[in-house]
Design an enzyme around this catalytic site. Structure first.
Site, PDB file in Angstrom:
ATOM      1  N   GLY A  57      55.294  35.824  38.270  1.00 15.82           N
ATOM      2  CA  GLY A  57      53.941  35.494  37.857  1.00 15.82           C
ATOM      3  C   GLY A  57      53.456  36.403  36.749  1.00 15.82           C
ATOM      4  O   GLY A  57      53.874  37.553  36.633  1.00 15.82           O
ATOM      5  N   HIS A  60      51.181  40.936  35.068  1.00 14.62           N
ATOM      6  CA  HIS A  60      51.831  42.237  35.256  1.00 14.62           C
ATOM      7  C   HIS A  60      52.266  42.842  33.925  1.00 14.62           C
ATOM      8  O   HIS A  60      53.095  43.744  33.896  1.00 14.62           O
ATOM      9  CB  HIS A  60      53.047  42.088  36.169  1.00 14.62           C
ATOM     10  CG  HIS A  60      52.746  41.436  37.474  1.00 14.62           C
ATOM     11  ND1 HIS A  60      51.826  41.950  38.360  1.00 14.62           N
ATOM     12  CD2 HIS A  60      53.223  40.296  38.042  1.00 14.62           C
ATOM     13  CE1 HIS A  60      51.760  41.159  39.426  1.00 14.62           C
ATOM     14  NE2 HIS A  60      52.584  40.149  39.249  1.00 14.62           N
ATOM     15  N   LYS A 108      62.100  39.967  41.921  1.00 18.75           N
ATOM     16  CA  LYS A 108      61.271  40.758  42.831  1.00 18.75           C
ATOM     17  C   LYS A 108      61.131  40.008  44.153  1.00 18.75           C
ATOM     18  O   LYS A 108      61.081  38.779  44.185  1.00 18.75           O
ATOM     19  CB  LYS A 108      59.892  41.021  42.214  1.00 18.75           C
ATOM     20  CG  LYS A 108      59.955  41.781  40.892  1.00 18.75           C
ATOM     21  CD  LYS A 108      58.589  42.218  40.405  1.00 18.75           C
ATOM     22  CE  LYS A 108      57.631  41.076  40.175  1.00 18.75           C
ATOM     23  NZ  LYS A 108      58.098  40.127  39.138  1.00 18.75           N
ATOM     24  N   ASP A 113      59.175  33.706  44.200  1.00 22.60           N
ATOM     25  CA  ASP A 113      60.208  34.099  43.239  1.00 22.60           C
ATOM     26  C   ASP A 113      61.604  33.867  43.812  1.00 22.60           C
ATOM     27  O   ASP A 113      62.496  33.347  43.127  1.00 22.60           O
ATOM     28  CB  ASP A 113      60.039  35.572  42.851  1.00 22.60           C
ATOM     29  CG  ASP A 113      58.821  35.808  41.973  1.00 22.60           C
ATOM     30  OD1 ASP A 113      58.241  34.824  41.486  1.00 22.60           O
ATOM     31  OD2 ASP A 113      58.449  36.974  41.777  1.00 22.60           O
ATOM     32  N   HIS A 218      49.638  42.151  43.532  1.00 19.49           N
ATOM     33  CA  HIS A 218      48.816  40.947  43.441  1.00 19.49           C
ATOM     34  C   HIS A 218      47.501  41.145  44.193  1.00 19.49           C
ATOM     35  O   HIS A 218      46.786  40.183  44.468  1.00 19.49           O
ATOM     36  CB  HIS A 218      49.555  39.738  44.019  1.00 19.49           C
ATOM     37  CG  HIS A 218      50.910  39.538  43.442  1.00 19.49           C
ATOM     38  ND1 HIS A 218      52.061  39.944  44.083  1.00 19.49           N
ATOM     39  CD2 HIS A 218      51.306  39.008  42.262  1.00 19.49           C
ATOM     40  CE1 HIS A 218      53.109  39.659  43.330  1.00 19.49           C
ATOM     41  NE2 HIS A 218      52.678  39.094  42.222  1.00 19.49           N
ATOM     42  N   ASP A 384      26.664  62.259  28.377  1.00 18.37           N
ATOM     43  CA  ASP A 384      27.364  63.501  28.714  1.00 18.37           C
ATOM     44  C   ASP A 384      26.483  64.743  28.655  1.00 18.37           C
ATOM     45  O   ASP A 384      26.966  65.861  28.838  1.00 18.37           O
ATOM     46  CB  ASP A 384      28.554  63.702  27.771  1.00 18.37           C
ATOM     47  CG  ASP A 384      28.121  64.010  26.340  1.00 18.37           C
ATOM     48  OD1 ASP A 384      26.973  63.690  25.981  1.00 18.37           O
ATOM     49  OD2 ASP A 384      28.941  64.565  25.584  1.00 18.37           O
ATOM     50  N   SER A 426      27.025  68.441  19.944  1.00 16.44           N
ATOM     51  CA  SER A 426      25.998  68.929  19.023  1.00 16.44           C
ATOM     52  C   SER A 426      25.109  69.968  19.687  1.00 16.44           C
ATOM     53  O   SER A 426      24.723  70.971  19.065  1.00 16.44           O
ATOM     54  CB  SER A 426      25.138  67.757  18.531  1.00 16.44           C
ATOM     55  OG  SER A 426      25.925  66.795  17.877  1.00 16.44           O
ATOM     56  N   SER A 427      24.780  69.741  20.958  1.00 15.56           N
ATOM     57  CA  SER A 427      23.896  70.678  21.657  1.00 15.56           C
ATOM     58  C   SER A 427      24.538  72.049  21.781  1.00 15.56           C
ATOM     59  O   SER A 427      23.854  73.079  21.698  1.00 15.56           O
ATOM     60  CB  SER A 427      23.533  70.133  23.038  1.00 15.56           C
ATOM     61  OG  SER A 427      24.694  69.771  23.756  1.00 15.56           O
TER      62      SER A 427
END
Length: 441
Positions: A57, A60, A108, A113, A218, A384, A426-427
């Site tokens: 599938g 992935h 797999k 599968d 999955h 931040d 900047s601070s």
């Protein structure tokens, strides 16, 4: 949940065409079978060698199309998202790339599968095509599982089988080596959130303070829900599960990003892994990288392969597949002496209880307000500010007793140096300038 898609039923075909446009791997094409047959093949394939086909599938990525190329897969068969490809699609891949040397299917261990690849193999045999199959079942998350799942350890099989095919080995020899690889390959995943199939509603079944050990690729349930802890502890939990079952020896390890873990955090997980018992026996590291993902799952997986000389040689060989990140030999972090007289302490400590109390009070206030300041900053900026001021406050608190607290000018200069060293943004530079100017006044 929001996604960058057009029509839901065209997700895989449009993704594969985008992959073919952008891939760095030479000589790839798709079979003319859209939308029902979605197969990526090598156009430069020498049919005198054993062809290697894998798939499953979609969702992935880069597995499996990203591993088609010299030294790895010959073709990848892609189903819809999390759905096995059809028998006809697998059979078309077999017929497109298989010559007299035969073909090995690397599958797999999922029911769809196994059935679709298995029936395609039987139909190919009826047509006179030499074909065989191996099943990868490397997931150790659920103890005593009758059918362990196949996950990122499959990539070890791709790499080793691809090397042997390139060397011209027989189908029988390649299958034997693949099965031996599978027998000493172990994987486990850990996630903070499940994945969301495009077009579906996001399932928030994990709480904010929970993680899941052994979640499937999955979104299948894992071994257990566990408490959300620091990265070191989560990594140790996963590695303890692996250490309990892996065979002794030296290891190659895949550290796989399951989807949406930022590079910053994946590197933290590498650092966490290097503190584990398994790391002491790890001589090869693949990743951290997106290798076998689960859409946007916020998690990682670890795959461990027990090495011998033949597997080492195969893993180290160059490949043409764009998604294979190569091999790293883990080493201790190198540290060199930092130059710069400006980092030396050039003041004498002095005590002033009033000044020290003010410094502690301001610093503790900034630390306490860290979350609120980040929230306010996120409304207009990058969120931040609280962390920046909080970090500076902690660095000052750590040395407050050793500052020249009774000498104002020296104290301001010392604060300027501490802030310029520990506070970015900047601070940080503005405050450093402010205290330096104050110290010179």
């Amino acid at each position: 949940m929001k996604h960058f898609i057009n029509a839901k039923n065209n997700i895989v075909t449009e993704s594969l065409d985008g992959f073919l446009v952008a891939t760095l791997t030479d000589g790839l094409a798709r079979l003319d079978g859209y939308p029902h047959t979605k197969v990526i093949v090598r156009t430069d394939w020498d049919k005198s060698r054993v062809a290697l086909i894998s798939g499953g599938g979609s969702g992935h990525e880069p597995a499996h199309a990203g591993f088609v190329g010299a030294g790895m897969l010959t073709a990848a068969v892609c189903g819809e998202v999390f759905a096995s490809p059809s028998v006809e699609a697998v059979l078309s891949a077999i017929m497109a790339v298989t010559g007299e040397a035969g073909c090995l299917l690397i599958v797999k261990n999922y029911t769809g599968d196994r059935l679709n690849f298995g029936l395609a193999a039987e139909r190919a045999k009826i047509l006179g095509i030499k074909v065989d199959m191996v099943i990868v079942a490397d997931d150790i998350a659920i103890p005593d599982a009758d059918q362990p799942r196949g996950v990122a350890g499959t990539l070890f099989v791709h790499k080793i089988a691809g090397y042997l095919s390139k060397k011209g080995k027989s189908l029988e020899a390649i299958k034997k080596a693949a099965e031996a690889t599978i027998s000493v390959c172990y994987s486990i995943g850990l996630s903070l959130d499940s994945c969301t199939v495009p077009g579906n509603v996001k399932d928030d079944y994990l709480g904010q303070d929970e993680a899941e050990l052994g979640l499937g690729i999955h979104g299948e349930p894992g071994f257990s829900k566990i408490a959300l802890e620091e990265a070191d502890k989560l990594m140790e939990t996963a590695c303890q599960k692996l250490a309990a079952v892996v065979a002794p020896g030296n290891y190659a390890v895949i550290l796989n990003n399951l989807g949406s873990v930022p590079p910053l955090e994946m590197n933290i997980l590498v650092n966490a892994y290097m503190r584990t018992e398994l790391a002491e026996k790890t001589s090869m590291l693949i990743g951290p990288a997106h290798l076998m993902t689960s859409l946007n799952m916020n998690g990682f997986s670890i795959s461990v392969l027990v090495l011998d000389d033949a597997r080492k040689e195969a893993l180290l060989a160059d490949v043409g597949a764009s998604a294979w990140p190569g091999i790293c030999v883990p080493e201790k972090v190198k540290i060199i002496k930092m130059p710069g007289e400006e980092y030396k302490k050039d003041y004498k400590p002095s005590r002033n209880q009033t000044v020290e109390a003010v410094l502690r009070g301001v610093c503790n206030m900034l630390i306490e307000a860290e979350g609120d300041l980040n929230f306010l900053d996120s409304r207009i900026g990058d969120g931040d500010t609280g962390s920046t001021f909080g970090g500076a406050a902690r660095s000052i608190l750590a040395v407050v007793d050793g500052l020249p607290n009774n000498e104002s000018c020296e104290l301001y200069m010392a604060l300027s140096r501490i802030i310029s060293r520990n506070m970015g943004g900047s601070s940080g530079v503005l405050l450093a300038i402010f205290f330096m100017a104050s110290g010179k006044s």
